[in-house]
Design an enzyme around this catalytic site. Structure first.
Site, PDB file in Angstrom:
ATOM      1  N   PHE A   1      21.165  44.105   8.809  1.00  0.00           N
ATOM      2  CA  PHE A   1      22.245  44.854   7.336  1.00  0.00           C
ATOM      3  C   PHE A   1      22.109  43.648   6.834  1.00  0.00           C
ATOM      4  O   PHE A   1      22.302  43.594   5.901  1.00  0.00           O
ATOM      5  CB  PHE A   1      23.456  44.157   8.428  1.00  0.00           C
ATOM      6  CG  PHE A   1      23.792  45.262   9.299  1.00  0.00           C
ATOM      7  CD1 PHE A   1      24.467  46.865   9.380  1.00  0.00           C
ATOM      8  CD2 PHE A   1      23.479  44.776  10.816  1.00  0.00           C
ATOM      9  CE1 PHE A   1      24.564  46.994  10.514  1.00  0.00           C
ATOM     10  CE2 PHE A   1      24.216  45.354  11.820  1.00  0.00           C
ATOM     11  CZ  PHE A   1      24.499  46.521  11.942  1.00  0.00           C
TER      12      PHE A   1
ATOM     13  N   GLY B   1      22.701  34.624  15.642  1.00  0.00           N
ATOM     14  CA  GLY B   1      22.712  36.478  15.200  1.00  0.00           C
ATOM     15  C   GLY B   1      21.606  37.270  15.826  1.00  0.00           C
ATOM     16  O   GLY B   1      20.973  36.586  14.366  1.00  0.00           O
TER      17      GLY B   1
ATOM     18  N   SER C   1      16.247  39.338  10.497  1.00  0.00           N
ATOM     19  CA  SER C   1      15.622  38.954   9.449  1.00  0.00           C
ATOM     20  C   SER C   1      15.023  37.104  10.449  1.00  0.00           C
ATOM     21  O   SER C   1      14.578  36.301   9.371  1.00  0.00           O
ATOM     22  CB  SER C   1      17.068  37.752   9.105  1.00  0.00           C
ATOM     23  OG  SER C   1      18.167  37.437  11.144  1.00  0.00           O
TER      24      SER C   1
ATOM     25  N   GLY D   1      25.393  42.308  20.980  1.00  0.00           N
ATOM     26  CA  GLY D   1      26.438  42.640  19.700  1.00  0.00           C
ATOM     27  C   GLY D   1      28.150  42.707  19.535  1.00  0.00           C
ATOM     28  O   GLY D   1      28.535  41.381  20.631  1.00  0.00           O
TER      29      GLY D   1
ATOM     30  N   SER E   1      26.927  31.351  21.026  1.00  0.00           N
ATOM     31  CA  SER E   1      26.509  30.226  20.342  1.00  0.00           C
ATOM     32  C   SER E   1      26.982  29.131  21.139  1.00  0.00           C
ATOM     33  O   SER E   1      26.411  28.175  21.163  1.00  0.00           O
ATOM     34  CB  SER E   1      26.927  30.599  19.323  1.00  0.00           C
ATOM     35  OG  SER E   1      27.042  29.861  17.976  1.00  0.00           O
TER      36      SER E   1
ATOM     37  N   ASP F   1      25.330  34.197  11.092  1.00  0.00           N
ATOM     38  CA  ASP F   1      25.327  35.406  10.926  1.00  0.00           C
ATOM     39  C   ASP F   1      25.860  36.479  12.471  1.00  0.00           C
ATOM     40  O   ASP F   1      25.335  36.869  12.719  1.00  0.00           O
ATOM     41  CB  ASP F   1      23.966  35.869  10.470  1.00  0.00           C
ATOM     42  CG  ASP F   1      24.452  37.493   9.948  1.00  0.00           C
ATOM     43  OD1 ASP F   1      25.094  38.319   9.386  1.00  0.00           O
ATOM     44  OD2 ASP F   1      23.247  38.291  10.015  1.00  0.00           O
TER      45      ASP F   1
ATOM     46  N   HIS G   1      31.690  38.052  12.850  1.00  0.00           N
ATOM     47  CA  HIS G   1      32.550  38.051  12.005  1.00  0.00           C
ATOM     48  C   HIS G   1      33.894  37.449  12.136  1.00  0.00           C
ATOM     49  O   HIS G   1      34.523  38.212  10.692  1.00  0.00           O
ATOM     50  CB  HIS G   1      32.230  38.840  11.043  1.00  0.00           C
ATOM     51  CG  HIS G   1      30.629  39.045  10.552  1.00  0.00           C
ATOM     52  ND1 HIS G   1      29.418  38.549  10.950  1.00  0.00           N
ATOM     53  CD2 HIS G   1      29.483  38.779   9.243  1.00  0.00           C
ATOM     54  CE1 HIS G   1      28.343  38.908  10.303  1.00  0.00           C
ATOM     55  NE2 HIS G   1      28.388  38.988   9.046  1.00  0.00           N
TER      56      HIS G   1
ATOM     57  N   HIS H   1      25.570  34.422   5.858  1.00  0.00           N
ATOM     58  CA  HIS H   1      25.728  35.780   5.230  1.00  0.00           C
ATOM     59  C   HIS H   1      27.082  36.321   5.110  1.00  0.00           C
ATOM     60  O   HIS H   1      27.784  35.922   6.137  1.00  0.00           O
ATOM     61  CB  HIS H   1      24.926  36.278   6.156  1.00  0.00           C
ATOM     62  CG  HIS H   1      24.002  38.123   6.009  1.00  0.00           C
ATOM     63  ND1 HIS H   1      23.958  39.051   6.617  1.00  0.00           N
ATOM     64  CD2 HIS H   1      23.046  38.119   4.691  1.00  0.00           C
ATOM     65  CE1 HIS H   1      23.789  39.825   5.750  1.00  0.00           C
ATOM     66  NE2 HIS H   1      22.753  39.238   4.452  1.00  0.00           N
ATOM     67  N   ASP H   2      27.111  37.779   4.538  1.00  0.00           N
ATOM     68  CA  ASP H   2      28.232  38.178   4.526  1.00  0.00           C
ATOM     69  C   ASP H   2      29.350  37.587   3.798  1.00  0.00           C
ATOM     70  O   ASP H   2      30.632  37.403   4.632  1.00  0.00           O
ATOM     71  CB  ASP H   2      28.837  39.009   5.607  1.00  0.00           C
ATOM     72  CG  ASP H   2      27.642  39.403   6.455  1.00  0.00           C
ATOM     73  OD1 ASP H   2      26.752  40.646   5.088  1.00  0.00           O
ATOM     74  OD2 ASP H   2      27.136  39.486   7.590  1.00  0.00           O
TER      75      ASP H   2
END
Length: 220
Positions: free
Chosen positions: A22, A48, A54, A77, A126, A143, A146, A171-172
């Protein structure tokens, strides 16, 4: 930041852009350029992995900068990747277990890109990996999940491990709720409010903050 930096090799650009993920190309290039700079401060780490898009950008920069990327993911996921959610990809479901499993796709992408010598996959949550991690980082990329919980705990668990002079990439980041979820934006706000970080670059939803002080990033 980008004036005299070497361009990413075309074959690695193609590898990154063809990988599932993404990350828009402009943001990917910004990651590469940022990692070239801060990879000279210390190793790179991303929370992530997904399928490694990335990681290809970072791996290309790590090779050029003489460092490595460590990419942390359990490979089942995030919330938004699960069945019934917007970013679910049924081709990434393990038919034996019925669970998301992005690890095989990630491994193929990194192998095809020829980056196995500079991209190190750590498979785990994580939070668990952060408890064991003691190496100071030149760049941290958040990342992963979220949600407010996962984005916030990634910041809490990892931000203090960035060297002064290193960078935090998020990110995002969407200041307008109409554009996307707010959890990464709240992490961004928290990092700036701590006084430990200053913004250095904006590219789309990507924010690059440099750690400018040894102030505890969790003070805010």
């Amino acid at each position: 930041m980008t004036g005299t930096l070497p361009a990413m090799p075309p074959e690695l650009v193609r590898a990154a852009e063809s990988a599932k993920g993404f990350m828009p190309p402009a943001e990917g290039r910004a990651l590469y350029e940022t990692a070239l700079v801060y990879g000279r401060v210390g190793p790179l780490l991303e929370v992530g992995t997904y399928c490694g898009k990335s990681a290809v950008y970072f791996g290309a920069a790590a090779r050029e900068a003489g460092t490595v990327l460590v990419t942390v993911d359990h490979h089942h996921g995030s919330e938004e990747n699960q069945a019934g959610w917007e970013h679910h990809d049924p081709t990434l479901v393990d038919p034996t277990t019925g669970r998301m499993d992005t690890l095989p796709t990630f491994r193929r992408n990194i192998e095809r890109a020829g980056l196995e010598d500079v991209v190190i996959a750590v498979i785990g949550t994580s939070e668990t990996v952060a408890r064991l991690w003691n190496t100071e980082l030149g760049l941290l990329f958040i990342d992963g999940g979220h949600s407010e919980h996962f984005a916030g705990t990634d910041y809490e668990n990892w931000s203090s491990k960035i060297k002064v002079g290193g960078a935090l990439a998020i990110h995002d980041v969407f200041p307008d709720p109409a554009d996307g979820g707010q959890a990464p934006f709240h992490v961004y706000e928290r990092a700036l409010a701590s006084g430990a970080f200053e913004e250095r670059r904006v590219e789309g939803s990507l924010r690059i903050l440099e750690r400018v002080s040894d102030i505890d990033p969790l003070t805010s």
